[in-house]
Design a protein around this motif. Structure first.
Motif, PDB file in Angstrom:
ATOM      1  N   ASN A 277      -3.408  58.010  -0.242  1.00  0.00           N
ATOM      2  CA  ASN A 277      -3.069  58.417   1.118  1.00  0.00           C
ATOM      3  C   ASN A 277      -1.721  59.119   1.118  1.00  0.00           C
ATOM      4  O   ASN A 277      -0.660  58.488   1.214  1.00  0.00           O
ATOM      5  CB  ASN A 277      -3.047  57.196   2.042  1.00  0.00           C
ATOM      6  CG  ASN A 277      -2.991  57.582   3.502  1.00  0.00           C
ATOM      7  OD1 ASN A 277      -2.678  58.718   3.851  1.00  0.00           O
ATOM      8  ND2 ASN A 277      -3.302  56.631   4.373  1.00  0.00           N
ATOM      9  N   GLY A 278      -1.755  60.435   0.991  1.00  0.00           N
ATOM     10  CA  GLY A 278      -0.526  61.210   0.900  1.00  0.00           C
ATOM     11  C   GLY A 278       0.270  61.279   2.180  1.00  0.00           C
ATOM     12  O   GLY A 278       1.360  61.872   2.199  1.00  0.00           O
ATOM     13  N   ARG A 279      -0.217  60.647   3.233  1.00  0.00           N
ATOM     14  CA  ARG A 279       0.505  60.660   4.501  1.00  0.00           C
ATOM     15  C   ARG A 279       1.651  59.650   4.536  1.00  0.00           C
ATOM     16  O   ARG A 279       2.441  59.653   5.477  1.00  0.00           O
ATOM     17  CB  ARG A 279      -0.456  60.350   5.655  1.00  0.00           C
ATOM     18  CG  ARG A 279      -1.535  61.400   5.875  1.00  0.00           C
ATOM     19  CD  ARG A 279      -2.500  60.983   6.961  1.00  0.00           C
ATOM     20  NE  ARG A 279      -3.495  62.038   7.202  1.00  0.00           N
ATOM     21  CZ  ARG A 279      -4.598  62.184   6.490  1.00  0.00           C
ATOM     22  NH1 ARG A 279      -4.855  61.341   5.485  1.00  0.00           N
ATOM     23  NH2 ARG A 279      -5.441  63.152   6.754  1.00  0.00           N
ATOM     24  N   LYS A 280       1.701  58.753   3.549  1.00  0.00           N
ATOM     25  CA  LYS A 280       2.709  57.701   3.609  1.00  0.00           C
ATOM     26  C   LYS A 280       3.275  57.429   2.223  1.00  0.00           C
ATOM     27  O   LYS A 280       2.638  57.727   1.203  1.00  0.00           O
ATOM     28  CB  LYS A 280       2.109  56.430   4.207  1.00  0.00           C
ATOM     29  CG  LYS A 280       0.987  55.790   3.382  1.00  0.00           C
ATOM     30  CD  LYS A 280       0.454  54.547   4.081  1.00  0.00           C
ATOM     31  CE  LYS A 280      -0.554  53.793   3.237  1.00  0.00           C
ATOM     32  NZ  LYS A 280      -1.038  52.569   3.912  1.00  0.00           N
ATOM     33  N   PRO A 281       4.492  56.861   2.180  1.00  0.00           N
ATOM     34  CA  PRO A 281       5.088  56.529   0.887  1.00  0.00           C
ATOM     35  C   PRO A 281       4.373  55.332   0.266  1.00  0.00           C
ATOM     36  O   PRO A 281       3.793  54.517   0.993  1.00  0.00           O
ATOM     37  CB  PRO A 281       6.543  56.191   1.250  1.00  0.00           C
ATOM     38  CG  PRO A 281       6.513  55.818   2.699  1.00  0.00           C
ATOM     39  CD  PRO A 281       5.381  56.599   3.306  1.00  0.00           C
ATOM     40  N   PRO A 282       4.389  55.226  -1.043  1.00  0.00           N
ATOM     41  CA  PRO A 282       5.052  56.122  -2.003  1.00  0.00           C
ATOM     42  C   PRO A 282       4.179  57.302  -2.433  1.00  0.00           C
ATOM     43  O   PRO A 282       4.573  58.080  -3.275  1.00  0.00           O
ATOM     44  CB  PRO A 282       5.316  55.194  -3.185  1.00  0.00           C
ATOM     45  CG  PRO A 282       4.126  54.285  -3.187  1.00  0.00           C
ATOM     46  CD  PRO A 282       3.805  54.047  -1.723  1.00  0.00           C
ATOM     47  N   HIS A 400      -7.969  56.804   8.280  1.00  0.00           N
ATOM     48  CA  HIS A 400      -6.977  56.948   7.208  1.00  0.00           C
ATOM     49  C   HIS A 400      -6.151  55.669   7.041  1.00  0.00           C
ATOM     50  O   HIS A 400      -4.948  55.721   6.777  1.00  0.00           O
ATOM     51  CB  HIS A 400      -6.050  58.146   7.478  1.00  0.00           C
ATOM     52  CG  HIS A 400      -6.773  59.404   7.796  1.00  0.00           C
ATOM     53  ND1 HIS A 400      -6.309  60.354   8.681  1.00  0.00           N
ATOM     54  CD2 HIS A 400      -7.963  59.879   7.342  1.00  0.00           C
ATOM     55  CE1 HIS A 400      -7.171  61.345   8.778  1.00  0.00           C
ATOM     56  NE2 HIS A 400      -8.179  61.086   7.963  1.00  0.00           N
ATOM     57  N   ASP A 401      -6.822  54.540   7.151  1.00  0.00           N
ATOM     58  CA  ASP A 401      -6.171  53.236   7.035  1.00  0.00           C
ATOM     59  C   ASP A 401      -6.386  52.707   5.611  1.00  0.00           C
ATOM     60  O   ASP A 401      -7.277  51.889   5.352  1.00  0.00           O
ATOM     61  CB  ASP A 401      -6.746  52.280   8.073  1.00  0.00           C
ATOM     62  CG  ASP A 401      -6.157  50.875   7.966  1.00  0.00           C
ATOM     63  OD1 ASP A 401      -5.076  50.724   7.362  1.00  0.00           O
ATOM     64  OD2 ASP A 401      -6.801  49.928   8.473  1.00  0.00           O
ATOM     65  N   PHE A 402      -5.564  53.208   4.674  1.00  0.00           N
ATOM     66  CA  PHE A 402      -5.721  52.795   3.280  1.00  0.00           C
ATOM     67  C   PHE A 402      -4.513  53.260   2.482  1.00  0.00           C
ATOM     68  O   PHE A 402      -3.762  54.138   2.911  1.00  0.00           O
ATOM     69  CB  PHE A 402      -7.004  53.402   2.689  1.00  0.00           C
ATOM     70  CG  PHE A 402      -6.903  54.884   2.389  1.00  0.00           C
ATOM     71  CD1 PHE A 402      -6.772  55.338   1.087  1.00  0.00           C
ATOM     72  CD2 PHE A 402      -6.910  55.820   3.411  1.00  0.00           C
ATOM     73  CE1 PHE A 402      -6.662  56.694   0.800  1.00  0.00           C
ATOM     74  CE2 PHE A 402      -6.807  57.187   3.142  1.00  0.00           C
ATOM     75  CZ  PHE A 402      -6.678  57.628   1.839  1.00  0.00           C
ATOM     76  N   ASP A 403      -4.324  52.639   1.317  1.00  0.00           N
ATOM     77  CA  ASP A 403      -3.354  53.125   0.328  1.00  0.00           C
ATOM     78  C   ASP A 403      -4.062  53.997  -0.695  1.00  0.00           C
ATOM     79  O   ASP A 403      -3.705  55.149  -0.925  1.00  0.00           O
ATOM     80  CB  ASP A 403      -2.688  51.950  -0.393  1.00  0.00           C
ATOM     81  CG  ASP A 403      -1.796  51.119   0.502  1.00  0.00           C
ATOM     82  OD1 ASP A 403      -1.350  51.634   1.550  1.00  0.00           O
ATOM     83  OD2 ASP A 403      -1.553  49.942   0.159  1.00  0.00           O
TER      84      ASP A 403
END
Length: 502
Positions: A277-282, A400-403
């Motif tokens: 998920n490129g929307r959140k870190p890392p 998009h609820d995932f790592d």
């Protein structure tokens, strides 16, 4: 009057002799249905409304047909459009349609029907899973009942190929709203019964329009068996005649020596990738993504997940596709370098993440192998089993609820999904987007392949997903059954040429 023993034996002997005297064709007619096994049951039966490939694997070329079709070699062929011309500027396509074609509900297929289907697929309210395929269509006109004119806003070199996909099949206006449960198409089969949770039964249409392609099978049954051990038992017992995609690679070698079974290892488009998920870190840091890629020994993963069957990939592209570039060495297995890169990114002690793994065996096994590889570089991976397709589509694809997640992308030449702004990877790169636009608008095949090569290299460098391997098509079926596709250039179970030889 009861038959006496001696007389009974004579009757039995006469019956055996009579059967032996029947011509081969008469014997073949005694077996005119087939039972096809699949691991996943489709949630619906309209490939123009939802993405899961199981829909097309039941319905494409069996119930529904398109203006064009993809054959078993991956080439585009005419279908409901018998011919076409393309203007010199690549902006106007004029299709000549087959005459005297009807849907299974009796409605006629005409250019007006084709216009409806294409306008529905590209309309504002469309839920078509490949809606972007139709984005360059500016107008669709029914010039006369057998002539369809499609005008584009820009050249679209893949148009004929995209029109052959399950998402582009022709639908009848009066039944389009209910195709998900009561599919109506122009294909050689019609739905006979759907026992949800168990089977889908098809029957051959006696009024099928294409006299040169009438199937030998009078009917077919798709049965859904998720458990790999149960698949092996069903094919051995004869309860199921064919598993075109056998789900137990660890058991496949045990079937290869059985005389009454045919086993064929073919190619597919099933690219197994672990998307981040490129929307959140890392995961918004390419150094982290590259480190995770270098933590993975693809060959060992293939051995552990798929018993050694499969081919490593370094980008979102299958080796059998035109213009494939081997990029597996871009970030090859190197756990020492991976740890160093994590430290540079600010994670010297690693970090923790979750992976939403669909319940399919390849996905859960891949997640377990990744868990062990990541542990070697200080990264803790928690596996979250996720029901597929409903829960996965809702949580990963839609919200998009995932790592991280893992899934096999089955569509051919689908590298362009990374250019979609709302796709689940959350990847954004103007250079990549430009390469995809250049590839998809190129009318010169060499230019198109060059631009796809550029796109592959960008993904291999930026690693928005961990590129793992392409699954093979582990086909196993009764040795007397012929006509099933050995390779899978598009997810399908086309029954057109399937027949029994005994």
């Amino acid at each position: 009057m009861p038959i006496r023993p001696v007389a009974g034996l004579r009757v039995l002997a006469a019956l055996v002799m009579a059967l032996a005297a029947l011509p081969d064709a008469a014997l073949a007619q005694a077996r005119d249905t087939a039972t096809i096994g699949m691991a996943i049951e489709p949630a619906g039966l309209d490939p123009t409304a939802a993405a899961p490939v199981a829909i097309g694997q039941v319905t494409w070329q069996n119930i529904y047909e398109g203006l064009t079709r993809i054959d078993r070699d991956g080439d585009v062929q005419p279908q409901l459009a018998r011919a076409w011309t393309i203007s010199e500027d690549g902006l106007t396509y004029v299709f000549t349609l087959e005459p005297d074609v009807s849907f299974s509900n009796g409605a006629a297929f005409t250019a007006e029907t084709a216009k409806f289907a294409l306008d529905r697929a590209r309309g504002e309210s469309s839920t078509n899973p490949q809606k972007q395929f139709f984005a360059t269509i500016e107008t669709v006109e029914a010039t006369d009942p057998q002539t369809l004119t499609v005008t584009l806003s820009q050249p679209t070199g893949n148009l004929l190929y995209w029109l052959a996909w399950p998402a582009a099949v022709m639908v009848e206006p009066g039944s389009a709203a209910t195709n998900n449960v009561r599919p109506v198409g122009t294909g050689p089969f019609a739905l006979a019964e759907w026992r949800q949770g168990d089977r889908i039964e098809l029957r051959r249409r006696e009024d099928y329009w294409n006299a040169d392609d009438v199937p030998a099978l009078a009917g077919a049954t798709f049965r859904f068996v998720a458990d790999p051990q149960a698949q092996a038992a069903a094919i051995r017992s004869g309860d199921i005649d064919a598993f075109p995609e056998f789900g137990a690679p660890e058991l496949y070698a045990t079937l290869e020596g059985e005389a009454d079974l045919a086993t064929v290892v073919g190619s597919t488009e099933l690219k197994v990738v672990a998307g981040m998920n490129g929307r959140k870190p890392p995961f918004d840091d390419p150094r982290v993504r590259r480190a995770l890629m270098m933590a993975v020994d693809r060959e060992t993963l293939i051995q552990g997940v798929y018993a050694g069957y499969g081919e490593p990939i370094g980008s979102h592209y299958a080796p059998n596709d035109p213009g494939y570039v081997d990029l597996t060495g871009t970030y090859a297995y190197d756990p020492v370098a991976a740890r160093q890169l994590l430290a540079e990114a600010g994670y010297p002690d690693g970090f923790a993440l979750t992976i939403k793994a669909p319940q399919m065996a390849y996905a859960s096994r891949s997640a377990e192998v990744l868990q062990a590889f990541f542990a070697d570089i200080g990264v803790t991976l928690q596996i979250v089993p996720t029901e597929f397709p409903a829960r996965w589509v809702d949580e990963v694809f839609t919200r998009h609820d995932f790592d991280m997640t893992i899934v096999a992308h089955a569509e051919p030449l689908d590298i362009g999904i990374y250019a979609r702004p709302d796709y689940y990877f959350g990847y954004a790169n103007p250079a990549f987007d430009a390469a995809i636009v250049a590839a998809e608008t190129a009318t010169d095949p060499a230019e198109r392949i060059a631009r796809y090569g550029e796109a592959q290299r960008i993904l291999a460098d930026e690693v928005p997903a961990l590129y793992l391997f392409v699954m093979p098509k582990l086909g196993v079926w009764n040795a007397a059954l012929t006509g099933l596709w050995e390779n899978e250039p598009i997810p399908s179970n086309d029954l057109t040429d399937v027949a029994w030889t005994d």
